[in-house]
Design an enzyme around this catalytic site. Structure first.
Site, PDB file in Angstrom:
ATOM      1  N   HIS A  12       0.709  -1.378   0.310  1.00  0.00           N
ATOM      2  CA  HIS A  12       0.309  -0.292  -0.175  1.00  0.00           C
ATOM      3  C   HIS A  12       0.524   0.791   0.061  1.00  0.00           C
ATOM      4  O   HIS A  12       2.088   1.205   0.088  1.00  0.00           O
ATOM      5  CB  HIS A  12      -0.755   0.224   1.063  1.00  0.00           C
ATOM      6  CG  HIS A  12      -1.868  -0.767   1.303  1.00  0.00           C
ATOM      7  ND1 HIS A  12      -3.153  -0.748   1.841  1.00  0.00           N
ATOM      8  CD2 HIS A  12      -1.986  -1.626   0.356  1.00  0.00           C
ATOM      9  CE1 HIS A  12      -3.649  -1.848   2.097  1.00  0.00           C
ATOM     10  NE2 HIS A  12      -2.915  -2.609   0.752  1.00  0.00           N
ATOM     11  N   GLU A  70       0.707   3.823   1.760  1.00  0.00           N
ATOM     12  CA  GLU A  70       1.166   4.039   3.012  1.00  0.00           C
ATOM     13  C   GLU A  70       2.696   3.373   3.983  1.00  0.00           C
ATOM     14  O   GLU A  70       3.802   4.155   4.423  1.00  0.00           O
ATOM     15  CB  GLU A  70       0.412   4.229   4.528  1.00  0.00           C
ATOM     16  CG  GLU A  70      -1.197   4.558   4.246  1.00  0.00           C
ATOM     17  CD  GLU A  70      -2.083   3.593   3.534  1.00  0.00           C
ATOM     18  OE1 GLU A  70      -3.282   4.420   3.683  1.00  0.00           O
ATOM     19  OE2 GLU A  70      -1.767   3.154   2.014  1.00  0.00           O
ATOM     20  N   CYS A  85      -6.133   2.351   5.985  1.00  0.00           N
ATOM     21  CA  CYS A  85      -7.088   0.719   6.471  1.00  0.00           C
ATOM     22  C   CYS A  85      -6.079   0.300   7.828  1.00  0.00           C
ATOM     23  O   CYS A  85      -5.113   0.569   8.398  1.00  0.00           O
ATOM     24  CB  CYS A  85      -6.100  -0.647   4.866  1.00  0.00           C
ATOM     25  SG  CYS A  85      -4.657  -0.930   5.136  1.00  0.00           S
ATOM     26  N   CYS A 118      -2.616   0.093   7.541  1.00  0.00           N
ATOM     27  CA  CYS A 118      -1.432   0.874   7.517  1.00  0.00           C
ATOM     28  C   CYS A 118      -1.570   1.251   8.382  1.00  0.00           C
ATOM     29  O   CYS A 118      -0.920   2.574   9.031  1.00  0.00           O
ATOM     30  CB  CYS A 118      -2.046   1.303   6.792  1.00  0.00           C
ATOM     31  SG  CYS A 118      -0.906   0.664   4.619  1.00  0.00           S
TER      32      CYS A 118
END
Length: 172
Positions: free
Chosen positions: A76, A78, A106, A109
């Site tokens: 992801h 992040e 999410c 993260c």
């Protein structure tokens, strides 16, 4: 600021008063860079999410969604930004740093930000289905954890929402 110690609340309030408009300008500048990264992710066929980690007024890490390209479910934006920032600063603890991300992080993260000791999270659009810091869960500032991240939402929210809508409408 739910779940934060009074000392942390005072420190953040003092910081906001001291920096005033400069903080809002910096938030917008870093979020604009995250939007550029989101656009790069979209162009690569990935969900258009971009993230930037800033410390002491400069970008120390950035990432864009890449789980498809990297064959990695943890890739992801992040996570990639946290990895780059940690490498750049030579420390896995990113105390004092701010994460800017176009979409509400999410749970994975948000947990990574807590572990990295990110001081502040600034995000654009809410993720009503999977949001880990406001919409579904409150991982980043939970009283159950050993660190709480200060959270600010809605910076360039319309632009962040638009890039997501455009991407997913084109795929339908």
């Amino acid at each position: 600021m739910l779940g934060m110690s009074r000392k942390m609340e005072r420190r953040i309030d003092e910081q906001r008063r001291e920096t005033g408009e400069r903080c809002a300008e910096a938030d917008e500048r870093f979020m604009r860079r995250a939007l550029v990264l989101a656009g790069e992710a979209a162009a690569a066929g990935e969900a258009p999410i971009g993230a930037v980690v800033a410390a002491e007024g400069r970008i120390v890490g950035e990432g864009r969604n890449s789980p498809i390209a990297l064959c990695d479910p943890t890739a992801h934006a992040e996570i990639l930004a946290l990895r780059a920032a940690s490498k750049s600063l030579g420390n896995y603890r990113l105390s004092g740093a701010t994460m800017y991300v176009t979409l509400e992080p999410c749970v994975m993260c948000a947990g990574a930000m807590v572990n990295a000791r990110i001081a502040r999270l600034v995000f654009g659009a809410r993720d009503l289905r999977f949001g880990g810091v406001r919409s579904k869960f409150r991982v980043a500032d939970s009283e159950l954890l050993n660190h709480r991240v200060a959270i600010e939402e809605g910076v360039l929210a319309a632009e962040c929402q638009q890039i997501l809508q455009t991407f997913f409408q084109a795929r339908r």
